[in-house]
Write a protein that holds these residues in place. Structure first.
Motif, PDB file in Angstrom:
ATOM      1  N   LYS A 196       0.771  -1.194  -0.087  1.00 32.02           N
ATOM      2  CA  LYS A 196       0.045  -0.081  -0.061  1.00 32.02           C
ATOM      3  C   LYS A 196       0.865   1.311   0.069  1.00 32.02           C
ATOM      4  CE  LYS A 196      -3.973  -2.264   2.334  1.00 32.02           C
ATOM      5  NZ  LYS A 196      -4.853  -2.190   3.592  1.00 32.02           N
ATOM      6  N   LEU A 197       1.899   1.183   0.734  1.00 34.17           N
ATOM      7  CA  LEU A 197       3.033   2.233   0.631  1.00 34.17           C
ATOM      8  C   LEU A 197       3.426   2.662  -0.757  1.00 34.17           C
ATOM      9  CD1 LEU A 197       4.852   1.830   4.132  1.00 34.17           C
ATOM     10  CD2 LEU A 197       2.940   3.115   3.639  1.00 34.17           C
ATOM     11  N   LEU A 198       3.750   1.443  -1.631  1.00 31.19           N
ATOM     12  CA  LEU A 198       4.518   1.324  -2.718  1.00 31.19           C
ATOM     13  C   LEU A 198       3.128   1.964  -3.547  1.00 31.19           C
ATOM     14  CD1 LEU A 198       6.366  -1.853  -2.972  1.00 31.19           C
ATOM     15  CD2 LEU A 198       7.371   0.566  -2.765  1.00 31.19           C
ATOM     16  N   ALA A 199       2.075   1.730  -3.461  1.00 30.34           N
ATOM     17  CA  ALA A 199       0.940   2.196  -4.065  1.00 30.34           C
ATOM     18  C   ALA A 199       0.664   3.689  -4.028  1.00 30.34           C
ATOM     19  CB  ALA A 199      -0.501   1.559  -4.102  1.00 30.34           C
ATOM     20  N   PHE A 200       0.954   3.961  -2.815  1.00 30.71           N
ATOM     21  CA  PHE A 200       0.814   5.540  -2.271  1.00 30.71           C
ATOM     22  C   PHE A 200       1.929   6.342  -3.286  1.00 30.71           C
ATOM     23  CE2 PHE A 200       2.555   8.950   0.692  1.00 30.71           C
ATOM     24  CZ  PHE A 200       1.363   9.637   0.551  1.00 30.71           C
ATOM     25  N   GLY A 201       2.857   5.840  -3.298  1.00 31.36           N
ATOM     26  CA  GLY A 201       4.261   6.555  -3.925  1.00 31.36           C
ATOM     27  C   GLY A 201       3.767   6.662  -5.409  1.00 31.36           C
ATOM     28  N   ARG A 202       3.257   5.897  -6.099  1.00 27.42           N
ATOM     29  CA  ARG A 202       2.575   5.855  -7.413  1.00 27.42           C
ATOM     30  C   ARG A 202       1.599   6.771  -7.600  1.00 27.42           C
ATOM     31  NH1 ARG A 202       3.445   0.216  -6.913  1.00 27.42           N
ATOM     32  NH2 ARG A 202       1.101  -0.134  -6.557  1.00 27.42           N
ATOM     33  N   LYS A 206       2.068  15.705  -7.297  1.00 30.74           N
ATOM     34  CA  LYS A 206       3.340  16.469  -6.896  1.00 30.74           C
ATOM     35  C   LYS A 206       2.910  17.537  -6.130  1.00 30.74           C
ATOM     36  CE  LYS A 206       6.052  16.037 -11.154  1.00 30.74           C
ATOM     37  NZ  LYS A 206       6.525  16.574 -12.284  1.00 30.74           N
ATOM     38  N   GLU A 207       1.653  18.209  -6.042  1.00 34.78           N
ATOM     39  CA  GLU A 207       1.176  19.178  -5.353  1.00 34.78           C
ATOM     40  C   GLU A 207       0.783  18.681  -3.826  1.00 34.78           C
ATOM     41  OE1 GLU A 207       0.572  22.853  -3.877  1.00 34.78           O
ATOM     42  OE2 GLU A 207       1.231  22.307  -5.817  1.00 34.78           O
ATOM     43  N   ASN A 208       0.297  17.285  -3.860  1.00 32.91           N
ATOM     44  CA  ASN A 208       0.001  16.706  -2.587  1.00 32.91           C
ATOM     45  C   ASN A 208       1.393  16.287  -1.926  1.00 32.91           C
ATOM     46  OD1 ASN A 208      -2.716  17.349  -2.766  1.00 32.91           O
ATOM     47  ND2 ASN A 208      -3.113  15.186  -3.493  1.00 32.91           N
ATOM     48  N   VAL A 209       2.371  15.858  -2.559  1.00 31.45           N
ATOM     49  CA  VAL A 209       3.646  15.608  -1.723  1.00 31.45           C
ATOM     50  C   VAL A 209       4.042  17.093  -1.077  1.00 31.45           C
ATOM     51  CG1 VAL A 209       6.111  15.458  -2.481  1.00 31.45           C
ATOM     52  CG2 VAL A 209       4.407  14.167  -3.597  1.00 31.45           C
ATOM     53  N   PRO A 226       8.330  11.073  -4.867  1.00 28.85           N
ATOM     54  CA  PRO A 226       7.491  10.717  -3.594  1.00 28.85           C
ATOM     55  C   PRO A 226       8.001   9.548  -2.686  1.00 28.85           C
ATOM     56  CG  PRO A 226       6.368  10.720  -5.668  1.00 28.85           C
ATOM     57  CD  PRO A 226       7.851  11.033  -6.060  1.00 28.85           C
ATOM     58  N   TYR A 227       8.971   8.894  -3.016  1.00 24.04           N
ATOM     59  CA  TYR A 227       9.606   7.631  -2.326  1.00 24.04           C
ATOM     60  C   TYR A 227      10.473   8.536  -1.172  1.00 24.04           C
ATOM     61  CZ  TYR A 227       7.189   4.711  -5.888  1.00 24.04           C
ATOM     62  OH  TYR A 227       6.264   3.982  -6.689  1.00 24.04           O
ATOM     63  N   PHE A 228      11.018   9.341  -1.461  1.00 21.54           N
ATOM     64  CA  PHE A 228      11.850  10.300  -0.639  1.00 21.54           C
ATOM     65  C   PHE A 228      10.708  10.468   0.546  1.00 21.54           C
ATOM     66  CE2 PHE A 228      13.176  14.229   1.376  1.00 21.54           C
ATOM     67  CZ  PHE A 228      14.386  13.901   1.991  1.00 21.54           C
ATOM     68  N   LEU A 229       9.608  11.259   0.422  1.00 15.14           N
ATOM     69  CA  LEU A 229       8.612  11.423   1.218  1.00 15.14           C
ATOM     70  C   LEU A 229       8.224  10.411   2.114  1.00 15.14           C
ATOM     71  CD1 LEU A 229       6.587  13.552   2.366  1.00 15.14           C
ATOM     72  CD2 LEU A 229       5.095  12.755   0.644  1.00 15.14           C
ATOM     73  N   ILE A 230       7.974   9.366   1.380  1.00 19.57           N
ATOM     74  CA  ILE A 230       7.649   8.176   2.201  1.00 19.57           C
ATOM     75  C   ILE A 230       8.641   7.769   3.274  1.00 19.57           C
ATOM     76  CG2 ILE A 230       7.215   5.648   2.066  1.00 19.57           C
ATOM     77  CD1 ILE A 230       5.802   6.066  -0.682  1.00 19.57           C
ATOM     78  N   LEU A 231       9.963   7.724   2.613  1.00 21.40           N
ATOM     79  CA  LEU A 231      11.064   7.483   3.679  1.00 21.40           C
ATOM     80  C   LEU A 231      11.055   8.361   4.750  1.00 21.40           C
ATOM     81  CD1 LEU A 231      13.893   6.743   1.138  1.00 21.40           C
ATOM     82  CD2 LEU A 231      12.809   5.017   2.642  1.00 21.40           C
ATOM     83  N   GLY A 237       7.801   7.872  11.950  1.00 18.77           N
ATOM     84  CA  GLY A 237       6.804   6.810  12.594  1.00 18.77           C
ATOM     85  C   GLY A 237       5.366   7.190  12.176  1.00 18.77           C
ATOM     86  N   LEU A 238       5.222   7.846  11.369  1.00 19.89           N
ATOM     87  CA  LEU A 238       3.771   8.427  10.803  1.00 19.89           C
ATOM     88  C   LEU A 238       3.189   6.959   9.993  1.00 19.89           C
ATOM     89  CD1 LEU A 238       4.396  11.953   9.835  1.00 19.89           C
ATOM     90  CD2 LEU A 238       3.402  11.070  12.022  1.00 19.89           C
ATOM     91  N   LEU A 239       3.869   6.205   9.433  1.00 18.12           N
ATOM     92  CA  LEU A 239       3.386   5.098   8.361  1.00 18.12           C
ATOM     93  C   LEU A 239       3.583   3.702   9.072  1.00 18.12           C
ATOM     94  CD1 LEU A 239       4.813   6.659   4.986  1.00 18.12           C
ATOM     95  CD2 LEU A 239       2.751   6.894   6.145  1.00 18.12           C
ATOM     96  N   LYS A 240       3.632   3.611  10.212  1.00 23.96           N
ATOM     97  CA  LYS A 240       3.555   2.485  10.936  1.00 23.96           C
ATOM     98  C   LYS A 240       2.248   1.956  11.024  1.00 23.96           C
ATOM     99  CE  LYS A 240       5.326  -0.201  14.728  1.00 23.96           C
ATOM    100  NZ  LYS A 240       6.062  -0.158  16.130  1.00 23.96           N
ATOM    101  N   ALA A 241       1.871   0.669  10.606  1.00 26.37           N
ATOM    102  CA  ALA A 241       0.740   0.102  10.655  1.00 26.37           C
ATOM    103  C   ALA A 241      -0.066   0.405  12.175  1.00 26.37           C
ATOM    104  CB  ALA A 241       0.243  -1.174  10.444  1.00 26.37           C
ATOM    105  N   GLY A 242      -1.370   0.992  12.225  1.00 28.12           N
ATOM    106  CA  GLY A 242      -1.834   1.145  13.619  1.00 28.12           C
ATOM    107  C   GLY A 242      -2.345   2.488  13.698  1.00 28.12           C
TER     108      GLY A 242
END
Length: 268
Positions: A196-202, A206-209, A226-231, A237-242
């Motif tokens: 799902k994180l990879l789908a988010f990166g796709r 650009k504006e939402n990044v 976008p993948y830099f943003l994910i990292l 700690g914002l993308l940890k499931a939960g």
């Protein structure tokens, strides 16, 4: 054969010290009684028709505990669920060099590779260590040092290659190494959350990044990968499931980021 008719069939198989006995009683499914790792007795038990099987396959034995991970039941008949090999240490080293060389030549997205590799963090492979590396070879070396790949099993490496979009590297691999075709190896080590994180990166625009970075105090602009943003989000700690992940999605909903929310909730 009626319910009252019975017949015993005895057959010997190489490697077993006693025969396998198959007894047909009433209609039902066959269940296997294992003793000392040897098949001993197959009996027909009508009640077993309603009982779930407890037998496991090699694929499910090694699959991750996550309920969404791929199991043998989900595999296509022509696919394999592992990448067992018989390489030497030297051949594995050459293979890693070939993969990293292909990545350099073809200009792959290193941040995306890091996002995929972040699935495999453990005591020896930390997120901070992954983020510090600046080339593909150093990243692949981390996998070996952490014990995630070895000459007899490169399953994790192949899954990372597939999810990072660098399957073209197959052309660089010698046939005599008998490495499985990447397209035939199923994803079993990577959880749905990472997909799902990879789908988010796709899907993130650009504006939402830029907006997401601003909302989370991350220095980015509309040209940021976008993948830099994910990292960076993972590092915070914002993308940890939960709970934190659900809170992050809620914020995106408040800003009407529908495509991004759909990716994080449903993946593809």
């Amino acid at each position: 054969m009626t319910d009252d008719e019975k017949s015993d069939i005895t057959s010997y198989k190489p490697g077993f010290s006693k025969p396998d006995i198959i007894t047909f009683n009433k209609p039902g499914s066959l269940t296997l009684d294992m003793t000392d790792d040897k098949p001993a007795l197959l009996k027909s038990d009508p009640s077993s028709m309603s009982q779930p099987s407890t037998a496991s396959t090699d694929a499910t034995d090694v699959a991750m505990a996550d309920p969404s991970s791929t199991t043998a039941d989900q595999l296509s008949p022509d696919a394999t669920n592992d990448a067992k090999t018989d390489l030497t240490d030297a051949e594995l080293t050459i293979l890693m060099a070939r993969v990293s060389g292909w990545c350099t030549t073809n200009g792959i997205n290193l941040n995306k590779l890091k996002v995929v590799m972040s699935e495999f963090t453990n005591d020896k492979l930390t997120l901070a260590t992954i983020q510090k590396k600046s080339n593909a070879l150093d990243l692949l070396k981390l996998l070996r040092e952490a014990g995630l790949i070895n000459p007899t099993d490169i399953s994790v490496l192949i899954e990372i290659i597939k999810l990072s979009g660098i399957e073209g590297v197959q052309s660089e691999i010698k046939e005599e190494w008998k490495v499985p075709k990447f397209k035939d190896v199923q994803i079993k080590h990577v959880r749905e959350h990472r997909k799902k994180l990879l789908a988010f990166g796709r899907k993130v625009s650009k504006e939402n990044v830029k907006t997401i970075g601003f909302l989370n105090s991350i220095l980015v602009d509309e040209n940021t990968d976008p993948y830099f943003l994910i990292l960076e989000l993972e590092r915070n700690g914002l993308l940890k499931a939960g709970e934190m992940f659900e809170k992050f999605i809620k914020t995106l909903k408040e800003f009407n980021m529908h495509n991004e929310v759909d990716a994080l909730e449903h993946g593809e």
